[in-house]
Design an enzyme around this catalytic site. Structure first.
Site, PDB file in Angstrom:
ATOM      1  N   HIS A 140      27.376 -34.390 -81.332  1.00  0.00           N
ATOM      2  CA  HIS A 140      25.999 -34.858 -81.464  1.00  0.00           C
ATOM      3  C   HIS A 140      26.037 -36.373 -81.257  1.00  0.00           C
ATOM      4  O   HIS A 140      27.056 -37.014 -81.526  1.00  0.00           O
ATOM      5  CB  HIS A 140      25.443 -34.536 -82.853  1.00  0.00           C
ATOM      6  CG  HIS A 140      25.567 -33.092 -83.231  1.00  0.00           C
ATOM      7  ND1 HIS A 140      24.849 -32.096 -82.621  1.00  0.00           N
ATOM      8  CD2 HIS A 140      26.338 -32.469 -84.169  1.00  0.00           C
ATOM      9  CE1 HIS A 140      25.159 -30.924 -83.158  1.00  0.00           C
ATOM     10  NE2 HIS A 140      26.066 -31.122 -84.101  1.00  0.00           N
ATOM     11  N   GLU A 200      24.271 -28.248 -78.314  1.00  0.00           N
ATOM     12  CA  GLU A 200      23.077 -27.482 -78.662  1.00  0.00           C
ATOM     13  C   GLU A 200      21.915 -28.431 -78.974  1.00  0.00           C
ATOM     14  O   GLU A 200      21.364 -28.410 -80.068  1.00  0.00           O
ATOM     15  CB  GLU A 200      23.355 -26.518 -79.830  1.00  0.00           C
ATOM     16  CG  GLU A 200      24.342 -27.037 -80.892  1.00  0.00           C
ATOM     17  CD  GLU A 200      23.668 -27.825 -82.009  1.00  0.00           C
ATOM     18  OE1 GLU A 200      22.535 -28.305 -81.817  1.00  0.00           O
ATOM     19  OE2 GLU A 200      24.279 -27.965 -83.074  1.00  0.00           O
TER      20      GLU A 200
END
Length: 342
Positions: free
Chosen positions: A258, A296
């Site tokens: 991330h 994601e």
């Protein structure tokens, strides 16, 4: 003779290796040196690029790996379409280690360094510049998930690379929950960051958040810097122990990250082109068993999906997490080293 060198000289900052200076002395000779050792190369060839000693009588017994790596990186950057470099026997027999030599030309006797193999070598860019692997030892976490035992997270700088394409030096270092708390707090409380991270919290809460990550080998928080100035935060994770694992055919060495760019001075294509390729490169260097990377992001975060494409990432599908509609994106080792220009 064909002109080989068109780039100017360059000094590579010394953090993971000693400071290295590369200086073209002519269109076909290159001087590479650190504080103690010099390597003077002659570069020639029409149908292939060959490097040899500029002065065969002025050669040390062993050529230091970091000097050779710097020279090869410089030449590959100078020739983006070049797939391999030939090394004369007077070079190859003095090289340490022999992992630089990927093939041999049976006609000339020259050893061959292949671009795709060169950029998988840790010497110049990775904190652990040997290629020793962490043993595969399986364990089980508190959620009952079996996975390989992950290595301890080191402190300090773990990756540094001069990006010839964008004329930037990019590095990543393990975050320090005390020294970096102020900037981490400031970044997380920016509205454009909070929209995606949902971590607009107090300093104490964010300190606890970082300390928890640093104790858990599943994740690894890093600060990214460009030319020595912090620009963003990267949270690396092993996919098998992460929430993403049930949503695809997860493998033991898959990894993801991330990210946020907190410093607005480093928004823009030039910078994103550099950090996307560099963080991807680092993850493949960190463990050669990692053949796939996963992500994601929120399905509506189209900008991030576009930024990842130059680093070899591609969209796979959309799916539903309990808390968001997500896009599954993948990057593959074989694609990255074959197709991405570092």
């Amino acid at each position: 003779m064909t002109t080989i060198i068109t780039l100017s000289g360059k000094t590579l900052p010394g953090i993971l290796n000693p400071e290295i200076t590369l200086k073209p002395l002519s269109a076909n000779t290159l001087l590479i040196n650190d504080a103690t050792t010099s390597l003077h190369l002659s570069i020639s060839g029409t149908d292939r690029l060959v490097i040899s000693p500029a002065n065969s009588s002025d050669q040390q017994d062993r050529i230091p790996a970091h000097l050779m790596a710097a020279g090869l990186d410089y030449l590959y950057a100078n020739h983006p379409m070049l797939e391999q470099i030939h090394l004369s026997p007077l070079i190859s027999e003095r090289l340490e280690p022999e992992s630089w030599l990927h093939d041999i030309d049976q006609t000339s006797g020259e050893s061959i360094n292949v671009r795709t193999g060169f950029y998988q070598n840790r010497t110049l860019w990775h904190w652990q510049n040997s290629n020793v692997l962490t043993p595969e030892i399986w364990t089980e976490n508190s959620n009952g998930i079996s996975h390989p035992l992950r290595p301890l997270q080191p402190s300090g700088v773990v990756y540094q690379r001069y990006d010839y394409q964008n004329d930037l030096t990019i590095s990543f270092r393990s975050i320090d929950p005390e020294e970096d708390l102020a900037i981490f707090h400031q970044w997380m409380n920016q509205p454009r960051v909070a929209e995606f991270w949902e971590l607009a919290k107090s300093r104490e809460e964010l300190r606890n958040y970082l300390q928890t990550l640093l104790k858990d080998r599943k994740s690894w928080p890093l600060v990214g810097s460009i030319n020595g100035e912090p620009f963003g935060y990267f949270e690396l994770y092993w996919a098998m122990e992460d929430r993403i694992a049930p949503y695809y055919d997860c493998q033991p060495w898959d990894r993801g990250f991330h990210l946020l760019v907190g410093n607005p001075d480093f928004l823009g294509k030039r910078f994103s082109n550099s950090w996307t390729k560099s963080i991807t490169h680092f993850l493949y260097l960190d463990d050669p068993r990692t053949g796939r990377l996963v992500g994601e992001p929120r399905a509506d975060n189209r900008r991030l999906l576009k930024l990842l494409a130059p680093a070899g990432w591609s969209f796979v599908k959309t799916f539903d997490f309990p808390h968001k509609r997500a896009a599954l994106v993948n990057g593959y080792r074989r694609t990255f080293f074959r197709e991405v220009q570092l």
